[in-house]
Design a protein around this motif. Structure first.
Motif, PDB file in Angstrom:
ATOM      1  N   ILE A 198       0.833  -1.201   0.000  1.00  8.95           N
ATOM      2  CA  ILE A 198       0.000   0.000   0.000  1.00  8.95           C
ATOM      3  C   ILE A 198       0.866   1.248   0.000  1.00  8.95           C
ATOM      4  CG2 ILE A 198      -1.621   1.365   1.371  1.00  8.95           C
ATOM      5  CD1 ILE A 198      -3.019  -1.231   2.110  1.00  8.95           C
ATOM      6  N   ALA A 199       1.900   1.267   0.822  1.00  5.79           N
ATOM      7  CA  ALA A 199       2.815   2.416   0.824  1.00  5.79           C
ATOM      8  C   ALA A 199       3.463   2.569  -0.546  1.00  5.79           C
ATOM      9  CB  ALA A 199       3.872   2.242   1.911  1.00  5.79           C
ATOM     10  N   HIS A 200       3.885   1.456  -1.131  1.00  7.20           N
ATOM     11  CA  HIS A 200       4.456   1.457  -2.480  1.00  7.20           C
ATOM     12  C   HIS A 200       3.489   2.092  -3.486  1.00  7.20           C
ATOM     13  CE1 HIS A 200       6.208  -0.545  -6.154  1.00  7.20           C
ATOM     14  NE2 HIS A 200       4.935  -0.690  -6.474  1.00  7.20           N
ATOM     15  N   ASP A 201       2.246   1.646  -3.465  1.00  5.53           N
ATOM     16  CA  ASP A 201       1.260   2.164  -4.411  1.00  5.53           C
ATOM     17  C   ASP A 201       0.998   3.653  -4.193  1.00  5.53           C
ATOM     18  OD1 ASP A 201       1.057  -0.374  -5.440  1.00  5.53           O
ATOM     19  OD2 ASP A 201      -0.923  -0.797  -4.580  1.00  5.53           O
ATOM     20  N   LYS A 241       6.064  -3.019 -10.203  1.00  7.63           N
ATOM     21  CA  LYS A 241       5.473  -4.077  -9.388  1.00  7.63           C
ATOM     22  C   LYS A 241       6.148  -4.155  -8.022  1.00  7.63           C
ATOM     23  CE  LYS A 241       4.345  -9.012  -9.438  1.00  7.63           C
ATOM     24  NZ  LYS A 241       4.439 -10.286 -10.203  1.00  7.63           N
ATOM     25  N   PHE A 242       5.344  -4.239  -6.981  1.00  9.57           N
ATOM     26  CA  PHE A 242       5.884  -4.370  -5.632  1.00  9.57           C
ATOM     27  C   PHE A 242       6.462  -5.758  -5.413  1.00  9.57           C
ATOM     28  CE2 PHE A 242       5.501  -5.874  -1.272  1.00  9.57           C
ATOM     29  CZ  PHE A 242       6.202  -4.890  -0.580  1.00  9.57           C
ATOM     30  N   ALA A 243       7.636  -5.803  -4.815  1.00 14.90           N
ATOM     31  CA  ALA A 243       8.240  -7.063  -4.381  1.00 14.90           C
ATOM     32  C   ALA A 243       9.288  -6.729  -3.334  1.00 14.90           C
ATOM     33  CB  ALA A 243       8.895  -7.804  -5.544  1.00 14.90           C
ATOM     34  N   HIS A 244       9.355  -7.521  -2.305  1.00 18.48           N
ATOM     35  CA  HIS A 244      10.361  -7.251  -1.285  1.00 18.48           C
ATOM     36  C   HIS A 244      11.756  -7.257  -1.904  1.00 18.48           C
ATOM     37  CE1 HIS A 244      12.242  -7.087   2.656  1.00 18.48           C
ATOM     38  NE2 HIS A 244      13.122  -7.949   2.168  1.00 18.48           N
ATOM     39  N   ASP A 255      14.902  11.097 -10.326  1.00 20.81           N
ATOM     40  CA  ASP A 255      16.159  11.183  -9.574  1.00 20.81           C
ATOM     41  C   ASP A 255      16.115  10.415  -8.266  1.00 20.81           C
ATOM     42  OD1 ASP A 255      17.226  12.854 -11.519  1.00 20.81           O
ATOM     43  OD2 ASP A 255      16.523  14.677 -10.517  1.00 20.81           O
ATOM     44  N   VAL A 256      14.993   9.767  -7.968  1.00 18.92           N
ATOM     45  CA  VAL A 256      14.806   9.079  -6.689  1.00 18.92           C
ATOM     46  C   VAL A 256      14.674   7.580  -6.922  1.00 18.92           C
ATOM     47  CG1 VAL A 256      13.281   8.848  -4.686  1.00 18.92           C
ATOM     48  CG2 VAL A 256      13.679  11.104  -5.681  1.00 18.92           C
ATOM     49  N   LEU A 257      15.293   6.782  -6.045  1.00 19.07           N
ATOM     50  CA  LEU A 257      15.109   5.336  -6.076  1.00 19.07           C
ATOM     51  C   LEU A 257      14.086   4.940  -5.019  1.00 19.07           C
ATOM     52  CD1 LEU A 257      18.679   3.763  -6.525  1.00 19.07           C
ATOM     53  CD2 LEU A 257      16.969   4.356  -8.261  1.00 19.07           C
ATOM     54  N   LEU A 258      13.145   4.100  -5.432  1.00 20.62           N
ATOM     55  CA  LEU A 258      12.141   3.551  -4.523  1.00 20.62           C
ATOM     56  C   LEU A 258      12.536   2.123  -4.178  1.00 20.62           C
ATOM     57  CD1 LEU A 258       9.381   3.464  -3.080  1.00 20.62           C
ATOM     58  CD2 LEU A 258       8.355   2.854  -5.299  1.00 20.62           C
ATOM     59  N   PHE A 259      12.743   1.863  -2.888  1.00 21.92           N
ATOM     60  CA  PHE A 259      13.102   0.541  -2.380  1.00 21.92           C
ATOM     61  C   PHE A 259      11.875  -0.068  -1.704  1.00 21.92           C
ATOM     62  CE2 PHE A 259      16.951   2.978  -2.612  1.00 21.92           C
ATOM     63  CZ  PHE A 259      17.967   2.078  -2.914  1.00 21.92           C
TER      64      PHE A 259
END
Length: 219
Positions: free
Chosen positions: A152-155, A169-172, A180-184
């Motif tokens: 949910i936070a990812h979305d 797609k979300f995956a651990h 310029d930002v990386l989403l982990f």
């Protein structure tokens, strides 16, 4: 549900009026536990930080009680110990808002700022609260990395950035570039996830090791 205007502040007001169900739940707990925070939980940490960590929503007896994200329940124990281990926090975490813990180069927030019944915000509540997340992102001029704790936070991060969810797609352990930002991505550090083995301390640390390595490459 009242539409949320473009907020002048990244933080909702103490008596934020936009989600009737969450307002009613908040008022119930104000009457039952008048010593608790029982209000939208503000972001915590440095506005000049290069890391933003985004959770789902305050826990009833955690952040809703203490007034600080991830403070007062198990999720905070794992999260803050991890932040200390990787140099994103200093001090001693004592699960209360007035302890000596301070964030370094990092900020914490939630996709939904008010505690929802059964820890389950509705789709409309998430959409209504999203402008505050967008304003929080815009408030961080040096932002270089975001950790999303759970899908949910990812979305909500993707939606706040204006990206299509289907493209990321979300995956651990997944890492996505958003300009310029990386989403982990990480599974949420909830007691349920750790008790069931969905998330181990080693798995959580592995995400933050990659975040630390990325942050260290930034100016």
């Amino acid at each position: 549900m009242t539409a949320t205007p473009a907020p002048a502040s990244p933080e909702p007001s103490h008596d934020c009026p936009y989600c009737p169900r969450l307002m009613a739940f908040r008022e119930h707990w104000r009457a039952a536990e008048p010593g608790w925070h029982n209000a939208p939980v503000p972001s915590f940490g440095r506005e000049d930080g290069r890391l933003l960590i985004v959770g789902l929503a305050p826990g009833l007896r955690g952040a809703n009680r203490t007034g600080r994200p991830f403070t007062g329940d198990y999720a905070g124990e794992l999260l803050y110990s991890t932040l200390i281990t990787f140099g994103f926090a200093t001090g001693v975490f004592e699960a209360r808002a007035d302890d000596s813990l301070r964030l370094r180069d990092a900020r914490l927030t939630n996709a939904v700022r008010c505690v929802p019944p059964e820890n389950k915000p509705t789709t409309e509540e998430m959409r209504t609260c999203r402008p505050f997340l967008s304003a929080t992102l815009a408030q961080l001029p040096r932002l270089g990395a975001i950790v999303a704790l759970g899908k949910i936070a990812h979305d909500q991060v993707l939606a706040a950035h204006g990206h299509k969810l289907s493209h990321f797609k979300f995956a651990h352990g997944a890492v996505h570039r958003l300009g310029d930002v990386l989403l982990f991505d990480s599974y949420h550090c909830s007691r349920y996830n750790t008790n069931t083995g969905v998330l181990t301390t080693e798995m959580f640390h592995a995400v933050f090791a990659r975040v630390r390595a990325h942050i260290d490459t930034l100016d």
